[in-house]
Motif scaffolding. Sequence first.
Motif, PDB file in Angstrom:
ATOM      1  N   ALA A  82      41.143  51.207   7.221  1.00 23.76           N
ATOM      2  CA  ALA A  82      39.764  50.930   6.827  1.00 23.76           C
ATOM      3  C   ALA A  82      39.638  49.453   6.462  1.00 23.76           C
ATOM      4  O   ALA A  82      40.599  48.826   6.000  1.00 23.76           O
ATOM      5  N   ALA A  83      38.464  48.917   6.702  1.00 31.13           N
ATOM      6  CA  ALA A  83      38.172  47.533   6.331  1.00 31.13           C
ATOM      7  C   ALA A  83      36.857  47.502   5.566  1.00 31.13           C
ATOM      8  O   ALA A  83      35.918  48.233   5.911  1.00 31.13           O
ATOM      9  N   VAL A  84      36.785  46.686   4.539  1.00 31.08           N
ATOM     10  CA  VAL A  84      35.556  46.538   3.755  1.00 31.08           C
ATOM     11  C   VAL A  84      35.219  45.059   3.664  1.00 31.08           C
ATOM     12  O   VAL A  84      36.107  44.204   3.639  1.00 31.08           O
ATOM     13  N   ARG A  85      33.935  44.773   3.630  1.00 27.25           N
ATOM     14  CA  ARG A  85      33.472  43.398   3.490  1.00 27.25           C
ATOM     15  C   ARG A  85      32.265  43.373   2.559  1.00 27.25           C
ATOM     16  O   ARG A  85      31.408  44.265   2.603  1.00 27.25           O
ATOM     17  N   TYR A  86      32.198  42.331   1.734  1.00 27.32           N
ATOM     18  CA  TYR A  86      30.990  42.070   0.947  1.00 27.32           C
ATOM     19  C   TYR A  86      30.639  40.606   1.116  1.00 27.32           C
ATOM     20  O   TYR A  86      31.488  39.727   0.919  1.00 27.32           O
ATOM     21  N   ARG A  87      29.406  40.333   1.514  1.00 27.70           N
ATOM     22  CA  ARG A  87      28.940  38.964   1.694  1.00 27.70           C
ATOM     23  C   ARG A  87      27.706  38.748   0.823  1.00 27.70           C
ATOM     24  O   ARG A  87      26.656  39.365   1.062  1.00 27.70           O
ATOM     25  N   PRO A  88      27.796  37.894  -0.206  1.00 27.48           N
ATOM     26  CA  PRO A  88      26.621  37.631  -1.034  1.00 27.48           C
ATOM     27  C   PRO A  88      25.566  36.847  -0.277  1.00 27.48           C
ATOM     28  O   PRO A  88      25.869  36.148   0.709  1.00 27.48           O
ATOM     29  N   ALA A  89      24.332  36.971  -0.724  1.00 25.60           N
ATOM     30  CA  ALA A  89      23.247  36.202  -0.119  1.00 25.60           C
ATOM     31  C   ALA A  89      23.486  34.721  -0.335  1.00 25.60           C
ATOM     32  O   ALA A  89      24.114  34.306  -1.318  1.00 25.60           O
ATOM     33  N   VAL A  90      22.994  33.898   0.579  1.00 25.54           N
ATOM     34  CA  VAL A  90      23.116  32.450   0.442  1.00 25.54           C
ATOM     35  C   VAL A  90      21.773  31.874   0.038  1.00 25.54           C
ATOM     36  O   VAL A  90      20.726  32.342   0.462  1.00 25.54           O
ATOM     37  N   GLY A  91      21.838  30.865  -0.829  1.00 27.09           N
ATOM     38  CA  GLY A  91      20.618  30.174  -1.222  1.00 27.09           C
ATOM     39  C   GLY A  91      19.635  31.051  -1.949  1.00 27.09           C
ATOM     40  O   GLY A  91      18.438  30.819  -1.909  1.00 27.09           O
ATOM     41  N   ALA A  92      20.099  32.100  -2.608  1.00 34.22           N
ATOM     42  CA  ALA A  92      19.195  32.994  -3.320  1.00 34.22           C
ATOM     43  C   ALA A  92      19.944  33.642  -4.463  1.00 34.22           C
ATOM     44  O   ALA A  92      21.163  33.571  -4.557  1.00 34.22           O
ATOM     45  N   LEU A  93      19.192  34.266  -5.368  1.00 32.16           N
ATOM     46  CA  LEU A  93      19.797  34.898  -6.533  1.00 32.16           C
ATOM     47  C   LEU A  93      19.909  36.398  -6.384  1.00 32.16           C
ATOM     48  O   LEU A  93      20.472  37.058  -7.249  1.00 32.16           O
ATOM     49  N   ASN A  94      19.340  36.969  -5.302  1.00 29.41           N
ATOM     50  CA  ASN A  94      19.327  38.428  -5.182  1.00 29.41           C
ATOM     51  C   ASN A  94      20.649  38.945  -4.638  1.00 29.41           C
ATOM     52  O   ASN A  94      20.777  39.431  -3.536  1.00 29.41           O
ATOM     53  N   VAL A  95      21.713  38.780  -5.475  1.00 29.85           N
ATOM     54  CA  VAL A  95      23.039  39.239  -5.097  1.00 29.85           C
ATOM     55  C   VAL A  95      23.515  40.289  -6.082  1.00 29.85           C
ATOM     56  O   VAL A  95      22.974  40.453  -7.167  1.00 29.85           O
ATOM     57  N   CYS A  96      24.566  40.966  -5.691  1.00 32.63           N
ATOM     58  CA  CYS A  96      25.285  41.895  -6.565  1.00 32.63           C
ATOM     59  C   CYS A  96      24.616  43.242  -6.715  1.00 32.63           C
ATOM     60  O   CYS A  96      24.906  43.957  -7.672  1.00 32.63           O
ATOM     61  N   ALA A 120      35.342  44.473  11.711  1.00 30.77           N
ATOM     62  CA  ALA A 120      34.446  44.115  10.603  1.00 30.77           C
ATOM     63  C   ALA A 120      34.037  42.652  10.701  1.00 30.77           C
ATOM     64  O   ALA A 120      32.854  42.311  10.547  1.00 30.77           O
ATOM     65  N   ASP A 121      34.995  41.764  10.966  1.00 31.82           N
ATOM     66  CA  ASP A 121      34.667  40.334  11.092  1.00 31.82           C
ATOM     67  C   ASP A 121      33.786  40.073  12.307  1.00 31.82           C
ATOM     68  O   ASP A 121      32.872  39.245  12.263  1.00 31.82           O
ATOM     69  N   THR A 122      34.047  40.786  13.401  1.00 34.29           N
ATOM     70  CA  THR A 122      33.247  40.614  14.615  1.00 34.29           C
ATOM     71  C   THR A 122      31.790  41.010  14.365  1.00 34.29           C
ATOM     72  O   THR A 122      30.861  40.314  14.805  1.00 34.29           O
ATOM     73  N   VAL A 123      31.583  42.126  13.680  1.00 29.09           N
ATOM     74  CA  VAL A 123      30.226  42.597  13.402  1.00 29.09           C
ATOM     75  C   VAL A 123      29.483  41.600  12.518  1.00 29.09           C
ATOM     76  O   VAL A 123      28.311  41.271  12.769  1.00 29.09           O
ATOM     77  N   LEU A 124      30.137  41.101  11.474  1.00 30.90           N
ATOM     78  CA  LEU A 124      29.476  40.124  10.606  1.00 30.90           C
ATOM     79  C   LEU A 124      29.105  38.867  11.384  1.00 30.90           C
ATOM     80  O   LEU A 124      28.014  38.311  11.212  1.00 30.90           O
TER      81      LEU A 124
END
Length: 409
Positions: free
Chosen positions: A197-211, A385-389
């Motif tokens: 299994a692979a998991v990824r989390y990418r926070p938003a850029v240039g914004a505060l609506n993360v987490c 997972a990296d390819t999809v992102l």
Amino acid sequence: MPETPIDYAAVYQALPGMVALLTPDLVFADVNEAFVRGSGRPRADLVGRFLFDVFPDNPNDPAARGAQNLRASLLRVLSTGERDTMAVQRYDVESPERPGEWEQRYWSPVNTPVLGPDGRVVLIVHRIEEVTELIRARGRADGGDGRVLEVELYARARELQELNNRLRQAHAREREVALALQEAMLPSRPQVGPHRAAVRYRPAVGALNVCGDWYDLVDLVGGHRIGVSVGDVVGHGLAAAGVMGQLRSALSAASRVADGPAQALNVVGRYAHVVDGAESATAVTTFVDFDRRTITYSSAGHPPPVLVHLDGRVEFLDRATDPPLDARPDPRPRPEATTVFAPGATLVLYTDGLVERRREDIDTGLLRLSEALRRHRTQDPETLADTVLLALLPPGGATDDTALVVVRL
């Protein structure tokens, strides 16, 4: 009766206020007639040129900050994708007829982004109202020549700028703490027995609506089974991270004792009613039974998981969708559905940041996801997972955070 087409180019030129269109490199892409008149410069001297080459700060005034403040505002628009309204600025302009002579001017600017299909800023609408005569008239009414009012405006503008700087610094610190909390609660290498299994989390850029996004993978009791879930909390910063942690923990615990995913979501839905900040939270959970080769799933207002079969067929698991977790005052049993898989298939769960773009139908994003998974289905989960992102997220990052889980069945 057919509608009469609107000539938006003519409308733009007829606007009574000064409006310029700037590229992300802060180059004039176009200006309207009011801008030409107000700036005292022909269109040919503006279009195609860097904004601050045309309108630099007054070199004879060491205290001049107009260009610096404007640049900061435009960069905020580019990084956040949100409109920025500036305080009244003194921004002197060199006389076109008398080079070397600078005219004292006052401007009220508003900078608004124009977003492309991928959510990135493609143009900035730079609208300004000249208020020089208003400032001078106020000064004359006060018995002066405007210098007292000028000092007052400068002081107020600097106070506002300092307040904005402090707020941005506070938001940046909160974002860092929230991301650290997110990282602590979302392990990068979850254990699900022998399965890859692979998991990824990418926070938003240039914004505060993360987490607000989360994922969970757990071993289930009773046979060769695992539970795979993702969810999304509305909000940002520490508050959203805290709510996310509570809902993730609740669903993880409920999945271990529930008869199925629907019952697990029923329990978490009741819990969400007593958690401040859980309003409109969504989640989807899947129970994978490797002995029976089945996936049983249920969704609470969340985008559907994807099952990619060995032959390339892509199946969206969308036959058990219900409103968000706390949508009903008196929760009713949620639906669930079951599908089958063959060994080697791939299960993918994600949050809406992966597929949603402003002013684009979500079906377009789902189609992109489907095609990427079909074409690259033979890759191992980490590579996939990296390819999809890479295929779905904008090059500079998305304006919403994204969670992604890929499990090889």
